[in-house]
Design an enzyme around this catalytic site. Structure first.
Site, PDB file in Angstrom:
ATOM      1  N   LYS A 164      44.276  21.182  27.012  1.00 33.10           N
ATOM      2  CA  LYS A 164      43.867  20.721  25.687  1.00 33.10           C
ATOM      3  C   LYS A 164      44.171  19.228  25.566  1.00 33.10           C
ATOM      4  O   LYS A 164      45.192  18.746  26.079  1.00 33.10           O
ATOM      5  CB  LYS A 164      44.617  21.506  24.603  1.00 33.10           C
ATOM      6  CG  LYS A 164      44.211  22.972  24.530  1.00 33.10           C
ATOM      7  CD  LYS A 164      42.768  23.115  24.068  1.00 33.10           C
ATOM      8  CE  LYS A 164      42.370  24.567  23.824  1.00 33.10           C
ATOM      9  NZ  LYS A 164      40.911  24.693  23.674  1.00 33.10           N
ATOM     10  N   ASP A 193      39.774  19.911  27.521  1.00 32.74           N
ATOM     11  CA  ASP A 193      39.089  20.311  26.283  1.00 32.74           C
ATOM     12  C   ASP A 193      39.678  19.604  25.060  1.00 32.74           C
ATOM     13  O   ASP A 193      40.685  20.042  24.507  1.00 32.74           O
ATOM     14  CB  ASP A 193      39.208  21.833  26.113  1.00 32.74           C
ATOM     15  CG  ASP A 193      38.375  22.345  24.944  1.00 32.74           C
ATOM     16  OD1 ASP A 193      37.751  21.513  24.234  1.00 32.74           O
ATOM     17  OD2 ASP A 193      38.334  23.567  24.724  1.00 32.74           O
ATOM     18  N   GLU A 218      35.168  19.575  28.333  1.00 34.24           N
ATOM     19  CA  GLU A 218      34.538  20.524  27.401  1.00 34.24           C
ATOM     20  C   GLU A 218      34.561  19.987  25.978  1.00 34.24           C
ATOM     21  O   GLU A 218      35.620  19.618  25.465  1.00 34.24           O
ATOM     22  CB  GLU A 218      35.289  21.867  27.462  1.00 34.24           C
ATOM     23  CG  GLU A 218      34.725  22.921  26.513  1.00 34.24           C
ATOM     24  CD  GLU A 218      35.279  24.316  26.798  1.00 34.24           C
ATOM     25  OE1 GLU A 218      35.053  24.813  27.915  1.00 34.24           O
ATOM     26  OE2 GLU A 218      35.955  24.884  25.923  1.00 34.24           O
ATOM     27  N   ASP A 241      31.006  23.776  23.964  1.00 39.50           N
ATOM     28  CA  ASP A 241      31.624  24.970  23.391  1.00 39.50           C
ATOM     29  C   ASP A 241      31.185  25.055  21.930  1.00 39.50           C
ATOM     30  O   ASP A 241      30.121  25.619  21.618  1.00 39.50           O
ATOM     31  CB  ASP A 241      33.156  24.864  23.557  1.00 39.50           C
ATOM     32  CG  ASP A 241      33.920  26.072  23.030  1.00 39.50           C
ATOM     33  OD1 ASP A 241      33.310  26.933  22.384  1.00 39.50           O
ATOM     34  OD2 ASP A 241      35.137  26.158  23.244  1.00 39.50           O
ATOM     35  N   LYS A 265      31.376  31.653  23.227  1.00 38.32           N
ATOM     36  CA  LYS A 265      32.165  32.527  22.350  1.00 38.32           C
ATOM     37  C   LYS A 265      31.281  33.607  21.730  1.00 38.32           C
ATOM     38  O   LYS A 265      30.262  33.322  21.083  1.00 38.32           O
ATOM     39  CB  LYS A 265      32.810  31.696  21.240  1.00 38.32           C
ATOM     40  CG  LYS A 265      33.742  30.625  21.785  1.00 38.32           C
ATOM     41  CD  LYS A 265      35.094  30.670  21.145  1.00 38.32           C
ATOM     42  CE  LYS A 265      36.115  29.908  21.939  1.00 38.32           C
ATOM     43  NZ  LYS A 265      35.772  28.523  22.203  1.00 38.32           N
ATOM     44  N   TRP A 320      38.807  34.059  28.447  1.00 35.37           N
ATOM     45  CA  TRP A 320      40.054  33.782  27.716  1.00 35.37           C
ATOM     46  C   TRP A 320      40.201  34.856  26.652  1.00 35.37           C
ATOM     47  O   TRP A 320      39.252  35.130  25.920  1.00 35.37           O
ATOM     48  CB  TRP A 320      39.941  32.402  27.067  1.00 35.37           C
ATOM     49  CG  TRP A 320      41.134  31.959  26.265  1.00 35.37           C
ATOM     50  CD1 TRP A 320      42.132  31.147  26.695  1.00 35.37           C
ATOM     51  CD2 TRP A 320      41.444  32.265  24.887  1.00 35.37           C
ATOM     52  NE1 TRP A 320      43.046  30.936  25.681  1.00 35.37           N
ATOM     53  CE2 TRP A 320      42.645  31.619  24.562  1.00 35.37           C
ATOM     54  CE3 TRP A 320      40.821  33.042  23.905  1.00 35.37           C
ATOM     55  CZ2 TRP A 320      43.245  31.709  23.305  1.00 35.37           C
ATOM     56  CZ3 TRP A 320      41.414  33.136  22.655  1.00 35.37           C
ATOM     57  CH2 TRP A 320      42.612  32.473  22.366  1.00 35.37           C
TER      58      TRP A 320
HETATM   59  C1  0XW Z   1      40.660  28.208  24.560  1.00 42.64           C
HETATM   60  N1  0XW Z   1      39.743  28.833  23.638  1.00 42.64           N
HETATM   61  C2  0XW Z   1      38.808  29.706  24.331  1.00 42.64           C
HETATM   62  C3  0XW Z   1      40.558  29.623  22.683  1.00 42.64           C
HETATM   63  C4  0XW Z   1      40.491  29.033  21.342  1.00 42.64           C
HETATM   64  O1  0XW Z   1      39.723  29.845  20.525  1.00 42.64           O
HETATM   65  C5  0XW Z   1      39.830  27.701  21.530  1.00 42.64           C
HETATM   66  C6  0XW Z   1      38.997  27.907  22.731  1.00 42.64           C
HETATM   67  C7  0XW Z   1      38.339  26.675  23.258  1.00 42.64           C
HETATM   68  O2  0XW Z   1      37.986  26.587  24.439  1.00 42.64           O
HETATM   69  O3  0XW Z   1      38.068  25.747  22.496  1.00 42.64           O
HETATM   70 MG    MG Z   2      36.683  24.882  24.116  1.00 41.71          MG
END
Ligand code: 0XW
Ligand code: MG
Length: 369
Positions: A164, A193, A218, A241, A265, A320
């Site tokens: 992150k 990300d 990302e 994303d 997602k 994830w």
């Molecule tokens: C890591 N994730 C898949 C979980 C959280 O919901 C955020 C997300 C992402 O990639 O942004």
């Molecule tokens: Mg993401």
């Protein structure tokens, strides 16, 4: 088989360690909505939507329940196995709100699997695997701490690490990523990300500064247009994303050459039915993708694991699930859906393979019949 009742349950999910932090948003508790579709044959299908707070994406928990309330009366009498027809009804009564439709769509697929005595992954084309690869999201911290926690996750068996970034000076992100790359095995798959926390210029500067490191970036920026402006200007593949809100945006992102991969997602795009289309488009264009959701308990985790299990290995970037980050979730009678050595076993049993402990859940938040 006909839907006779729609029950809506509400659960609070607690974040392990108290806080899950991303560049421009953080969550401490999640508000999960579970839909139970009760049928005249005694089969109940379950689906869930758990937005990541109210500022990660436009989706939020109150919106999910309001949208379900609007759609629920129109579901009574429908056959949940006719997943496209049910989706058509949802689209006719409510424009958008994919995330709320996700909970209903997943519940339809669960009921279908139970009716035909097939696992969801088998309804979706089948799988060769018993478990799917997972990946770990390492939260932003100092360079040394980020490298240490990335190494720890690698030792736990994760071969893909999402670092992150964002919400702080770019130099700190660059330092942290360089430290991770120096610490982990060179074969580890790295992805950075910023969750919309960078400007286009940040993305370009980062990509120059880390040009020697094989990684993907990302969703660095907020909008699709900002990412479009980056085409040809990065030294790394770009994954989208948050911006890929539906099947149509995915098609645009591929044809515009904006995205070389997707962090996908389930709830954002509207459930299994649209995600299946996205999976197939990615197969035909050889585009890598993850199969995730924003958060959720075992119902969401199972749905993403079943879908992930059907993605061909060469384009599958892993799934994830929120369980390793959750201290308290809703009770289920079936074995918990959890990663082990970086892989998540596919739940056994028909449909999702997850059976809620309704006794422990208590009264529904709302019932429509
Ligand atoms: C890591 N994730 C898949 C979980 C959280 O919901 C955020 C997300 C992402 O990639 O942004
Ligand atoms: Mg993401």
């Amino acid at each position: 088989m006909k839907i006779t009742q729609v029950r809506v349950y509400r659960h609070r999910l607690d974040v392990l360690g108290g806080r899950y932090k991303m560049s421009i948003s953080a969550v401490e508790q999640l508000d999960s909505t579970v839909v139970a579709l009760v049928t005249d044959e005694g089969i109940i299908g379950y689906g869930e939507v758990t937005p990541l707070g109210s500022s990660y994406q436009p989706e939020h928990a109150l919106g999910a329940r309001a949208a379900i309330e609007e759609m629920a009366p129109h579901l009574i009498g429908l056959d949940p196995r006719r997943t496209l027809l049910v989706y058509g009804v949802m689209d006719n009564v409510l424009n958008g709100h994919n995330y709320a439709k996700c909970a209903i769509d997943v519940a339809c697929w669960d009921a279908t699997g139970k009716a035909y005595d097939e696992r969801l992954c088998d309804l979706l084309g089948g799988t060769k695997y018993r478990a799917v690869r997972s990946y770990y999201g390492v939260m932003p911290a100092s360079a040394a701490k980020t490298a240490e926690s990335a190494k720890r996750r690698e030792n736990e068996g994760y071969t893909r690490l999402q670092i992150k970034a964002g919400g702080r000076p770019l130099s700190e992100d660059i330092e942290a990523v360089r430290a991770v790359a120096a610490e982990v095995d060179p074969t580890a798959q790295l992805l950075v990300d910023p969750n919309r926390g960078w400007t286009g210029r940040d993305a370009m500067e980062f990509s120059i500064a880390c040009r020697d490191i094989p990684l993907s970036i990302e969703q660095p920026c907020r909008t699709y247009s900002e990412h479009k402006a980056l085409v040809g200007r990065l030294h790394h593949p770009l994954f989208l994303d948050e911006s890929t809100t539906d099947v149509s945006t995915v098609i645009d992102a591929i044809t515009d050459g904006v995205a070389q991969g997707f962090g996908m997602k389930l709830s954002r795009v509207g459930g299994i039915t649209p995600l299946r289309a996205i999976r197939d488009i990615c197969i035909h264009r050889s585009i890598p993708l993850t199969i995730d959701d924003t958060w959720g308990g075992d119902i969401t985790a199972a749905a993403t694991v079943h879908m992930g299990a059907t993605v061909p290995d060469h384009i599958y970037e892993g799934t994830w699930i929120a369980q390793p980050y959750t201290s308290k979730s809703y009770a289920c009678l079936t074995a918990p859906v959890r990663p082990k050595n970086g892989k998540i076993p596919i739940p056994k049993g028909p449909g999702l393979g997850v059976e809620p402990d309704l006794h422990a859940w208590g009264e529904p938040f709302a019932t429509y019949s």
